[in-house]
Structure formats: C-alpha cells, structure tokens
Design a protein around this motif. Structure first.
Motif, mmCIF file in Angstrom:
data_model
loop_
_atom_site.group_PDB
_atom_site.id
_atom_site.type_symbol
_atom_site.label_atom_id
_atom_site.label_comp_id
_atom_site.label_asym_id
_atom_site.label_seq_id
_atom_site.Cartn_x
_atom_site.Cartn_y
_atom_site.Cartn_z
ATOM 1 N N LEU A 83 -17.150 30.960 -16.592
ATOM 2 C CA LEU A 83 -16.204 32.180 -16.804
ATOM 3 C C LEU A 83 -15.441 31.942 -18.074
ATOM 4 C CD1 LEU A 83 -15.870 34.527 -15.021
ATOM 5 C CD2 LEU A 83 -13.772 33.584 -14.416
ATOM 6 N N ASN A 84 -15.320 33.042 -18.704
ATOM 7 C CA ASN A 84 -14.458 33.057 -19.735
ATOM 8 C C ASN A 84 -13.977 34.418 -20.059
ATOM 9 O OD1 ASN A 84 -16.913 34.275 -20.560
ATOM 10 N ND2 ASN A 84 -17.205 32.593 -22.048
ATOM 11 N N LYS A 127 -6.084 34.454 -14.624
ATOM 12 C CA LYS A 127 -5.317 33.423 -13.828
ATOM 13 C C LYS A 127 -6.111 32.970 -12.753
ATOM 14 C CE LYS A 127 -1.464 31.283 -11.893
ATOM 15 N NZ LYS A 127 0.008 31.532 -11.498
ATOM 16 N N THR A 128 -6.732 31.703 -12.586
ATOM 17 C CA THR A 128 -7.053 31.318 -11.269
ATOM 18 C C THR A 128 -6.204 30.988 -10.106
ATOM 19 O OG1 THR A 128 -8.952 30.546 -12.774
ATOM 20 C CG2 THR A 128 -9.058 29.796 -10.486
ATOM 21 N N ILE A 255 2.531 34.088 -32.161
ATOM 22 C CA ILE A 255 1.305 33.613 -31.472
ATOM 23 C C ILE A 255 0.367 32.992 -32.544
ATOM 24 C CG2 ILE A 255 -0.862 34.239 -30.432
ATOM 25 C CD1 ILE A 255 0.725 36.243 -29.073
ATOM 26 N N TYR A 256 0.163 31.664 -32.433
ATOM 27 C CA TYR A 256 -0.552 30.686 -33.429
ATOM 28 C C TYR A 256 -1.968 31.098 -33.144
ATOM 29 C CZ TYR A 256 -2.511 26.574 -35.829
ATOM 30 O OH TYR A 256 -3.026 25.738 -36.345
ATOM 31 N N GLU A 259 -5.797 28.301 -38.549
ATOM 32 C CA GLU A 259 -5.305 27.594 -39.766
ATOM 33 C C GLU A 259 -6.262 27.847 -40.763
ATOM 34 O OE1 GLU A 259 -3.446 23.238 -39.318
ATOM 35 O OE2 GLU A 259 -5.521 23.206 -39.717
ATOM 36 N N ASP B 79 -1.440 26.704 -13.010
ATOM 37 C CA ASP B 79 -2.108 27.848 -13.929
ATOM 38 C C ASP B 79 -3.118 26.665 -14.934
ATOM 39 O OD1 ASP B 79 -3.300 29.858 -15.154
ATOM 40 O OD2 ASP B 79 -1.555 30.473 -16.179
ATOM 41 N N VAL B 80 -4.486 26.958 -14.713
ATOM 42 C CA VAL B 80 -5.467 26.364 -15.243
ATOM 43 C C VAL B 80 -6.338 27.199 -16.419
ATOM 44 C CG1 VAL B 80 -7.115 24.841 -15.223
ATOM 45 C CG2 VAL B 80 -5.657 24.845 -13.445
ATOM 46 N N GLU B 85 -13.546 29.144 -21.652
ATOM 47 C CA GLU B 85 -12.595 29.420 -22.786
ATOM 48 C C GLU B 85 -12.406 27.771 -23.469
ATOM 49 O OE1 GLU B 85 -11.004 32.074 -24.851
ATOM 50 O OE2 GLU B 85 -12.624 32.264 -23.115
ATOM 51 N N ARG B 93 -14.290 23.851 -32.769
ATOM 52 C CA ARG B 93 -13.796 22.733 -33.399
ATOM 53 C C ARG B 93 -14.775 21.400 -33.490
ATOM 54 N NH1 ARG B 93 -10.534 26.340 -32.325
ATOM 55 N NH2 ARG B 93 -8.469 26.771 -33.612
ATOM 56 N N THR B 104 -4.877 19.911 -34.231
ATOM 57 C CA THR B 104 -5.055 21.348 -34.480
ATOM 58 C C THR B 104 -5.486 22.188 -32.978
ATOM 59 O OG1 THR B 104 -7.085 21.325 -35.403
ATOM 60 C CG2 THR B 104 -5.390 21.449 -36.783
ATOM 61 N N LEU B 107 -2.099 21.967 -31.101
ATOM 62 C CA LEU B 107 -1.284 22.868 -31.367
ATOM 63 C C LEU B 107 -1.754 24.476 -30.808
ATOM 64 C CD1 LEU B 107 1.025 22.219 -33.219
ATOM 65 C CD2 LEU B 107 -0.330 23.407 -35.138
ATOM 66 N N PHE B 108 -3.051 24.624 -30.953
ATOM 67 C CA PHE B 108 -3.587 25.876 -30.607
ATOM 68 C C PHE B 108 -3.319 26.152 -29.084
ATOM 69 C CE2 PHE B 108 -6.569 28.896 -29.206
ATOM 70 C CZ PHE B 108 -6.702 30.083 -30.319
ATOM 71 N N ASN B 111 0.602 26.721 -28.556
ATOM 72 C CA ASN B 111 1.346 27.634 -29.135
ATOM 73 C C ASN B 111 0.726 29.038 -28.828
ATOM 74 O OD1 ASN B 111 2.938 26.170 -30.466
ATOM 75 N ND2 ASN B 111 1.957 26.279 -32.562
ATOM 76 N N ASN B 112 -0.636 29.026 -28.373
ATOM 77 C CA ASN B 112 -1.512 30.324 -28.100
ATOM 78 C C ASN B 112 -1.547 30.397 -26.661
ATOM 79 O OD1 ASN B 112 -2.291 32.872 -29.052
ATOM 80 N ND2 ASN B 112 -4.305 31.781 -29.530
#
Lengths: 471, 203
Positions: A83-84, A127-128, A255-256, A259, B79-80, B85, B93, B104, B107-108, B111-112
C-alpha cells in the motif's frame, strides 16, 4: 385523519433530511491480500473476496473486486504491490473511508497452520490506525485427538474473526483534502552544471483549483504551472557548486522536497602507468604495461572509459564501467596481438552532471630486438658464407658482434658489422658451426643468441633460391 | 484386582513421562527479547524499513517480519509510514535493506514526513513448525535510528522458539510462526516503552 396525515408528513420529512447522513457511512475499500507464502509474492484474490463478502454481510459498504481493479488499472497501478499513496488516492476517489489491506504470512495444510496480518488505514490521511495478527493453530487437547482444520475451515474461521473485529469509521460528511498533498515530486536531472535546464514535476493528490504552485531552490522561487492536472516547470540554475535543498512553503511550514546538486568541476582522476622505458622524449613499451587508475577525490561518477588507440584511431583495447573507477591490472601487448607503432591511451571519466576528465598518454610499442635470420652455405669457390638477415625496429642498431666457433667450441673468428643484412665470407672445413650473435640498439635493448646451423652445400642453397642448374 | 493394579501403574508411568516432557530440555537458552543500547527519544512517527533476509529457506522472511513489526507499532498507537512509500523512497535513492542509510534519506523523512525514528533490521533465523519437536524458531536483530542525529537509538535482539511458552506437556506451545512473531514483537514494543522511547506511550 388530518392529524395522521401531518404525522406521516413529518415522518417523511425527517426521513428525507436524515437519509443522506445514514447512507454515507463506513466505506471499506478491500485491497487484495498480499500473499507471502509463495515466491515471488502474489495476491490471494479468493481470500480478499471472502473478506469483502463477510464485511458486506456484517452491514458495511464495501468497495472491492472489479470496481477497484478497474480504477487501479486506469491509473496504471499494480494491485500486487504494497500500500502506498497512489493506492490511497484511488481509494479516496472511490469514496472510501478505510482501506483494508494485509499480508498472508503462513499456510500449512499438513500442520494446520494459518497466519495473516491485517491493517486499517484511514483515507485520505493515509494513517494506519488499526492492525491485528490473525492466526490459527491446532488447539492442544489431551491425547491430541480430533485436531486440525482443513485450509478452507481455517480460512472461514479467520474471515469470521475479521468480520467481527475489523473497525468501522463512520463518515457523516464528505471529506475534503485539506491543502496540498504531494503524490509525487521529481527534479530531472538532480545533478547539473550551471545554466543547464532542470525540469520539475509535482503531482498533487486529488484535483486542485490552483493554477500555479511555487517552490524554492536556495531562496529563489520557481513557479510551476498546471498542465493536465500536474504542475510542471523549468529552472536554469545560476548557482555555484554545491548542494541546494528544494523546498516548498505550505501554511507557513517549510516542506523539504528534494536536493539539487550543482557541479561544474570535472572529477579528479589519476592514471599511473608502469612498464615504460624512456628514450629522450619518447616513452616506449618493451613488454607488459601495469595500469593503475582511479579517483583522487570522491565524486558521483556516471561512467568511465579506458582505451588504447593506434595511429589510425582504431581502438585496440577497451575497458569501461559505471560508477567510480578502481583499476589495477596488467595489459600485455603481445596477447593483444598488435603491431609495432605509436599508440595513445585515453582515460575518460564522466560525472553525473556531465563533467568530463580526460587523461592521455602517447607511447611507442615495439618488441625486443628480434633475432635475425642466419644461414651458412658454401659458395661456388668453396668458401663458407655466413648470411645474417635484416631486423626491423624503430630505433637504430648500434652494435652488431658476430663470433664463429667450431662444433666443439674452438673460436674460429669474429667480426663487427655496421648494418644488416650482411654477408661474411671465410674458409672452414666444418659441416656444422656455432655462431654467437650480439646486438644492441640506441636505447640499450640487447639481443644475444647462439645459433647452431649446418653448412649447406652450394647446390642446396641454389635450389633454395630457385636457381636450378644442371651439374 | 490385577487389572486395576496395571491401570494404576500405567497411570503412574504416563505421569512420569509427562513430567519429563514438561521440563524444558535446554533450560539455559530460553527465548528472550533484549534491548542493548537505548537513548531517550520521542518519535511521533516511525518508518519501518524492509528487513534484510539472511534466511536461505524462505525468500519472503524479511518482508513477513517487517510486516509484523509494522503491525506491532500500529497496535501500540504509533503513526507508521506506509510500507509502499518507504519502498518507493528507497528505490529512488538506490539503497537496499540494512545498508547504511543516506543522510538525505533521513533528512527527507524528518522534514517532509515528520518521521522521528527509522526501524531497520535483519532476520537471522526463520523456521516454521516442522512437526514433532521442531518448534518454530526466530532470531531477529533490530535497530532504531534517530532521524535527528542519525545515530542508533536502540538495538535489540529477538530470540524465541515455540516451546518457550510451554505450560505443561504440549499445552501453551506456539506452533504458528505468525503467532510467535506477534507475541515476540509485542514484547519488544513493551520493552521499548519501558526503556523510555516516549512517543510510544503517548497516543
């Protein structure tokens, strides 16, 4: 009668207004159960449909089967994977409130074992919020009699448990995606040189009314415009070498995203060659060449190329690879079967941003002085003639010494020559001789060889030369 | 009388043999869940990376274990991040389970996605129930990495066998690997809570 009618009307009105609230209740999207008992992993469609039926019988509104698979197919998403967020988006578009997904962990027919993990994920938050491990194992009874379910019985047992325990989220009003949720973000390429264009793509979940979205690279803002529901844009980085964070400001929060690396420096490379000899300004290769090459500093390398070309530009030897080069090997020109001449070695390393580092080396290649042809024969007058053939080498031969011995090793005579080919005439009665030839060229290469030829008669040599006379 | 005596003898014999069966053969190495290094941290979101599979008999063991660890964290109210994802991010990566996690990437996640803790590990042993005295067996190495500092916050080791839960005779023995994993990961999460990994307690 009137009162009854009014009552009925009121009842109808109450039912009419409250109807939507009751109808839009829990909607469970049953994703196919991932099957890890096989390799490669698959999906258990039968189990998934059984779970869906059980949940329907319980009274929940269930979205599954063809309706779900069609939607997944439309978006080009495989049902088999984990799941994504794209799957969550699909569930959201199907008006789901909870996504049911899970994996089958063990099935054993003989030992009567069954194991399954189930998860419930809220839509569209992703959210699971609930999870449970369902399992079946034979209950231990005294003397172990009457134990064990068949696979179907185990499955039914677990499905009934699921239908009793799976949580239900009530959905009293339609949800809206708050703000911008990013499904996908990419910069291509991620490594660039200054001034090269970078294309940026941002896919939001759901449909947004905004015509543009702003993202930032090192404080500079880039506007992405809406094209077919996605946001796209181009950016020309006029930046110094370095790594720059790509971010977005949403509701005052940074929000990052990714890069961006700007790299204008070609990779620092070394190429060490051992085995050359020097003659003035010329490097020449008498034998094997030991090649040692690599990076002086760490860098992200796309690919490297090491080749040796001859004067016409034909590639005689080639080695290439991806990633950082680490080279250490012997190259034997004799095995490569190349002719003598001038060669050039090139070592080209390209990093991900496209910067190239090129190292070149020109060298001569020839063998050690080859042994000349040698013949001894008698001439017309009965004298013995020693003939030494020509030697082809790029350098000049400086010394040629020839010594002639009898078959038992007594010296007969010696002479020094200036050039080849040459003939020496002398007198002997022996039918076989020992000849020692010593040569040295201008660079210092040496040849020393002892020949033991038989003296050929005048007739034999004439026949060999193609003159046939009547004697 | 004779028959009753024989019955009494038989009963005694069964009792004696039963007693033998109930005493564990290897009392010393009963299963355990241990946490070796710990640092206080309050991650409000966790990312479970796919586990490295070192088992030759089961090619899916890594994913199976990662799924159950995921389930354990969810059950504890954490929360997982969705597993698909995490997988996508890893593919993007270019790194594999139980490799050095790039800066990175951490960091991702921080931050995200607001992730505080990354859980990684490897499955050393994974044996399903084989019948007779071969009970299911698991050995799992697990570690948590803080996204803030990039350091390991805790490392743990799960070693369990089906007969660790034996009460008497075959009663209480765990035969299903799924259940064994479930029980031992639950134990792990409880121990983490005891060790002061805060957000696991919060809800």
């Amino acid at each position: 009668m009137k009162i009854k009618k009014i009552k009925l009307f009121f009842l109808f009105a109450i039912w009419f207004f409250l109807f939507p609230f009751f109808t839009v209740n829990a909607q469970i999207v049953v994703f196919p159960i991932r099957d890890l008992t096989t390799f490669p992993p698959g999906i258990d469609l039968k189990l998934s449909s059984e779970i869906a039926v059980a949940l329907k019988n319980r009274g929940s509104i269930v979205i599954s089967g063809d309706k779900l698979y069609e939607k997944l197919g439309e978006k080009g998403i495989f049902a088999t994977g984990r799941l994504n967020i794209p799957k969550i988006t699909v569930a959201y578009e199907l008006n789901g409130a909870t996504a049911l997904w899970g994996t089958k962990i063990e099935v054993d027919k003989k030992k009567h074992l069954y194991g399954l993990v189930l998860f419930a994920t809220s839509i569209p938050e992703g959210k699971t919020f609930w999870s449970k491990v369902f399992y079946y194992q034979p209950e231990e009874r005294f003397l172990d009699i009457g134990n064990g379910f068949s696979i179907k019985e185990m499955q039914n047992y677990i499905v009934s448990q699921i239908s009793a325990l799976f949580p239900e989220r009530m959905m009293l009003q339609e949800k809206k995606v708050s703000g911008l949720h990013i499904e996908h973000f990419s910069i291509t390429p991620r490594y660039v040189r200054t001034g090269e264009p970078v294309s940026i793509l941002l896919k939001p979940t759901g449909k947004l009314a905004r015509q543009e979205v702003v993202i930032h690279v090192d404080g500079k803002s880039i506007v992405l415009r809406k094209i077919d529901g996605d946001y796209e844009g181009l950016y020309l980085p006029r930046l110094k070498d370095g790594k720059y964070p790509v971010y977005m400001i949403l509701n005052g929060k940074k929000i990052y995203l990714d890069e961006l690396t700007v790299d204008n420096k070609p990779p620092a490379v070394y190429l060490e060659l051992k085995g050359f000899k020097k003659f003035g300004k010329i490097d020449y290769l008498p034998g094997k060449l030991f090649i040692n090459a690599g990076l002086k500093e760490p860098d992200s390398i796309l690919h490297w190329n090491l080749m040796i070309e001859n004067e016409d530009g034909d590639v005689v030897f080639k080695k290439f690879g991806y990633g950082a080069p680490i080279l250490s090997f012997n190259w034997n020109p004799l095995k490569a079967n190349i002719s003598q001449g001038i060669y050039e070695m090139k070592f080209i390393v390209t990093d991900i941003a496209g910067n190239k580092a090129v190292l070149k080396k020109r060298f001569y290649y020839f063998y050690d002085i080859p042994a000349p042809k040698l013949k001894i024969y008698r001439d017309e007058k009965g004298n013995t003639v020693l003939f030494i053939g020509e030697v082809k080498i790029p350098t000049e031969i400086e010394k040629i010494k020839i010594m002639v011995y009898s078959p038992k090793g007594y010296p007969i005579g010696k002479s020094e020559l200036n050039s080849l080919p040459a003939e020496i005439t002398f007198k002997t009665k022996y039918n076989g001789l020992k000849v020692r030839v010593f040569m040295e060229d201008s660079i210092g290469n040496k040849l020393e060889k002892i020949y033991e030829p038989k003296v050929k008669s005048y007739k034999d040599i004439m026949e060999e030369r193609g003159w046939v006379e009547d004697f | 009388m004779k028959t009753s005596k024989i019955f009494a003898l038989l009963f005694c014999l069964i009792f004696i043999l039963g007693g033998c069966a109930s005493s564990p053969v290897n009392g010393g190495d009963k299963g355990y869940v241990k946490i070796f290094r710990k640092e206080k941290i309050d991650p409000c979101k966790v990312a479970v990376m796919p586990f490295k599979n070192e088992v030759k008999t089961d090619a899916n063991a890594g994913e199976k274990v990662a799924n159950i660890v995921y389930s354990a964290f969810v059950s504890a109210g954490v929360d997982v991040v969705l597993p698909g994802e995490v997988n996508n991010l890893m593919v993007g990566r270019h790194f594999f389970p139980y490799q050095n996690i790039p800066d990175t990437f951490l960091l991702f996640l921080r931050n995200n996605m607001g992730v505080g803790l990354v859980v990684a590990g490897r499955v050393i042993e994974y044996k399903p129930y084989g019948g007779g005295s071969r009970y299911p067996e698991i050995k799992i190495w697990i570690e948590g990495i803080s996204t803030k500092t990039g350091r390991r916050v805790f490392t743990g080791y799960i070693v369990h066998r089906g007969d660790d839960y034996r009460k008497i005779l075959e009663f209480g023995v765990v035969k299903s690997v799924a259940r064994l994993l479930f029980v031992s990961t639950d134990e792990l999460v409880k121990k983490l809570q005891e060790a002061g990994i805060k957000c696991l307690e919060k809800r």
